[in-house]
Scaffold this active site. Structure first.
Site, PDB file in Angstrom:
ATOM      1  N   SER A 135       0.848  -1.194   0.000  1.00 40.51           N
ATOM      2  CA  SER A 135       0.000   0.000   0.000  1.00 40.51           C
ATOM      3  C   SER A 135       0.886   1.248   0.000  1.00 40.51           C
ATOM      4  CB  SER A 135      -0.949  -0.036   1.198  1.00 40.51           C
ATOM      5  OG  SER A 135      -1.955   0.928   1.079  1.00 40.51           O
ATOM      6  N   ASP A 145      -9.330  -5.783  -4.601  1.00 43.94           N
ATOM      7  CA  ASP A 145      -8.870  -4.609  -3.849  1.00 43.94           C
ATOM      8  C   ASP A 145      -9.642  -3.372  -4.293  1.00 43.94           C
ATOM      9  OD1 ASP A 145      -7.507  -2.616  -2.527  1.00 43.94           O
ATOM     10  OD2 ASP A 145      -5.513  -3.315  -3.114  1.00 43.94           O
ATOM     11  N   HIS A 168      -7.354  -5.963  -0.485  1.00 42.05           N
ATOM     12  CA  HIS A 168      -6.191  -5.118  -0.220  1.00 42.05           C
ATOM     13  C   HIS A 168      -5.232  -5.736   0.792  1.00 42.05           C
ATOM     14  CE1 HIS A 168      -3.916  -1.433  -0.261  1.00 42.05           C
ATOM     15  NE2 HIS A 168      -4.045  -1.269   1.045  1.00 42.05           N
TER      16      HIS A 168
END
Length: 737
Positions: free
Chosen positions: A588, A676, A708
């Site tokens: 991320s 995601d 995610h």
């Protein structure tokens, strides 16, 4: 360093078997003839089962004997058993009953949800029967019951006659424009319990209407409703009076069961992603059960979460955000007096650490039971720098006292407190979680608490850890927020004399989250393979004061990247790791930083593994469930009714790591979750294509059933194996060269 795939898999299997505590509940207290007392502590744990590729839920009970203010003896009670089909459970206030939400699949393959009422602690109450089981799906009063951490809960009324839960609102039936002979949908009982005569035809042409949900991790959560089950009559009521512009959650019963107190999150302008985003516009409400009138308790200016009612039912404490629009931040602790209907601030937002080292409150949620018996003190677990400590807050004086300062464990979590008996979980980077109990001393004497282990987990041999403090050099100071230090957590493997291990660098995601010194599967497993692991809490991380968090927006791609690189350089200067074998991992926003690092410092990092990375802020803006996050972190205000201007898009692109990809030479492993909604997989694909076009070694793993977090058990295991082998292959090439 371990490089054989079978040996790597064996180490992962060994580390992943350690269970993680999920919850604890202190049962009824029983007084013995000699005036001593005992109680049963019920606990639930989660453990990875690699063969079944799933997380299994286990339960275990402990018996605790205590006298006055001291614990005399503890021991396990019975065997550790697996819980099956349980989605949620909750003991009644007296501990005599337990509500259990179960999910089962019938012979037709249809998922059914049942709410059961069982007797708790039969060894105390001499009763083992199941009181009743209600098929909620068959009653068809609402959609699926929410079981997630954000909305899902079962809450007993104080009288133990009703149970509150949250479910998806029942939607009207729909059919094609061309369907004939529609069956009529007969409504359920009316307010008097009688079968209503009204009939509702299915709506034609609405089969494919888009229903907006609450984003990543909350897919298909659209319109939650508050549901109340009357245990005697089995009647389910859908609570009316909730404002239509909010989604209710985190609900509790008002004093004397006269109403429901809940957090309501605004829908407008649309449902922005809610998971991991405690900054969402929200307010505290109370709806009475007689007139269905709804009163807004908090101002609605800032975000709120985790309302908790005091034992004397006179006060509610809750966490409230400030005017910072980052998704995580320092929170104030607010107190609402139910008698006077007045709100006061108990603990203010902390900009800089206080003289005694207190950095503020950063809890994403409070324990369900966190009040002391005196209805004056509250126990909270919160990040304090790179540790998670237990603190006790006096709501009358605002005095904050740490219960765990100086302890060997790096992370503490409150599971339950009842009659001042506490059960907590604690762990460290080299020690799996274990449970301890302690009695909260009288006000002013809290630092004298004594902890006794319910079970004792031993530290893993051959792994040490320490927290490193960093001060940015003068040229990297933030002029608006100077003198902000940051930290890192270093995991050090056992090693032969004269052999320096490789270094794996891991900046966290968020970016306003934090690594705390706790048990973490991936870093521990990498350390067991022979890597030194550096976890970096750059400026902007939680746990270091609000000023640190405020320093990052507008400076992503620069301040965070330089902080991580400065931490790496500092560790390399110590000479304890091999400077020619530096590796990088991050997901991320950690992937965002990692992609910047391999472009801005080409040649240093021998391999990079990234999970769902942010690559291009400009293209991310229209594909994420949190576009406000992209704008705020880049230094802009978020206006949902305005399109980004060309100058804003240019600025977003300039802060993106994709602009440095032409300089990257590091082999990159990319791992993407197809589902995601936070960082769309097209971000990772953009990196993949850019690297391939430039002949940079790259490998892409695509997980079609994950999102995610890439947290499914099978995904986690596959990610680790591929990361370990990617690193080993890169170092083998480096050594050969």
């Amino acid at each position: 360093m371990v490089t054989d795939s079978e040996e790597i898999a064996g180490i992962y299997r060994e580390i992943s078997k350690f269970p993680i505590p999920l919850k604890g509940f202190i049962g009824p207290q029983v007084t013995l003839k000699h005036r001593g007392q005992y109680c049963i502590i019920y606990t639930e744990w989660s453990q990875r089962d690699l063969e079944r590729a799933e997380r299994v839920k286990l339960c275990r009970e402990y018996i605790v004997f205590y006298d006055d203010n001291s614990i005399v003896h503890t021991s396990p009670s019975g065997k550790c058993t697996e819980l099956r089909d349980e989605l949620l459970n909750r003991d009644s206030p007296s501990g005599t009953l337990k509500a259990v939400l179960r999910g089962r699949t019938n012979k037709k393959g249809e998922e059914q949800q049942y709410l059961e009422i069982d007797c708790s602690y039969p060894q105390i109450w001499s009763k083992t029967s199941k009181e009743k089981s209600i098929n909620l799906t068959a009653l068809d009063k609402h959609g699926k019951v929410y079981e997630d951490d954000q909305f899902g809960r079962l809450v007993w009324s104080h009288s133990e006659t009703h149970i509150l839960y949250i479910a998806e609102k029942k939607r009207p039936k729909v059919e094609s424009f061309f369907q004939h002979n529609s069956e009529l949908d007969v409504n359920e009982e009316d307010g008097d319990g009688n079968r209503a005569e009204r009939c509702q035809k299915p709506v034609k042409g609405d089969e494919f209407v888009y229903w907006e949900d609450w984003g990543e991790g909350l897919v298909n959560k659209n319109t939650p409703v508050l549901c109340i089950l009357d245990i005697e009559s089995d009647k389910i009521s859908i609570l009316e009076g909730v404002p239509e512009h909010v989604s209710p959650g985190q609900a509790i019963w008002a004093p004397k069961d006269t109403g429901i107190i809940f957090v309501g999150w605004w829908h407008m302008p649309w449902r922005l992603g809610l998971k991991y985003c405690t900054n969402r516009k929200s307010a505290l409400y109370c709806v009475d059960l007689i007139g269905n009138e709804c009163q807004q308790i908090s101002s609605g200016i800032n975000s709120v979460h985790s309302p908790r009612l005091s034992p004397d039912q006179r006060h509610i404490i809750y966490l409230e955000g400030g005017n910072v629009r980052t998704h995580h931040q320092c929170y104030s602790l607010s107190l609402y007096n139910l008698d006077k209907k007045v709100t006061s601030t108990v603990v203010k937002i902390v900009d800089y650490p206080t003289v005694d080292g207190f950095t503020g409150i950063y809890s994403s949620t409070l324990a369900q039971n966190c009040w002391a018996t005196d209805s004056q003190r509250v126990v909270i677990d919160t990040a304090q720098g790179s540790r998670k400590d237990l603190i006790v807050v006096n709501s009358a004086t605002g005095i904050v006292t740490s219960l765990t300062t100086g302890s060997e464990a790096g992370s503490w979590t409150l599971l339950d407190i009842h009659q001042d008996l506490m059960v907590v979980s604690c762990s460290s980077p080299n020690c799996p979680p274990n449970l301890k109990v302690g009695v909260l001393p009288a006000a002013g004497q809290e630092q004298g608490i004594t902890w006794l282990a319910l079970d004792e987990a031993e530290p893993l041999p051959g792994i040490e850890w320490k927290i490193l403090a960093f001060t940015p050099p003068f040229e990297q100071e933030n002029p608006k927020f100077p003198d902000l230090p940051f930290e890192g957590i270093l995991l050090i493997p056992g090693q032969k004399k004269g052999v320096k291990p490789p270094l794996v660098v891991n900046p966290h995601g968020g970016p306003n989250s934090v690594f705390v010194a706790s048990w973490m599967l991936l870093p521990v497993a990498l350390c067991r393979l022979g890597y030194t692991v550096l976890l970096v809490n750059y400026r902007g991380s939680s746990g270091f004061g609000q000023a640190s968090i405020r320093s990052l927006p507008g400076n992503i791609g620069s301040q965070d990247v330089k902080d991580v690189q400065y931490a790496v350089d500092s560790v390399l200067k110590e000479g304890c790791v091999d400077s020619e074998k530096v590796l990088l991992i991050g997901g991320s926003h950690g992937g965002f930083i990692g992609c910047h690092l391999i472009g801005q410092y080409p040649g240093l990092y021998k391999a990079f593994a990234t999970r769902n990375p942010v690559i291009n802020l400009a293209s991310k803006l229209g594909t994420t469930d949190i576009p406000d996050h992209t704008m705020v972190q880049a230094g802009f205000d978020f206006a949902p009714n305005l399109l980004p201007t060309p100058s804003v898009l240019t600025a977003l692109l300039s802060k993106s790591p994709i602009t440095h990809v032409s300089r990257a030479r590091t082999p990159v492993l990319i791992m993407l979750g197809e589902k995601d909604k936070r960082v769309h997989p097209t971000q990772g694909l953009e990196l993949y294509h850019a690297l391939r076009a430039r002949d940079v070694p790259v490998r892409l793993l695509w997980y079609p059933d994950d999102n995610h977090s890439l947290s499914k058990v099978g995904t986690e295991a596959d990610v680790f194996m591929n990361v370990a082998l990617w690193f080993a292959f890169a170092l083998d090439i480096t050594t050969a060269a």
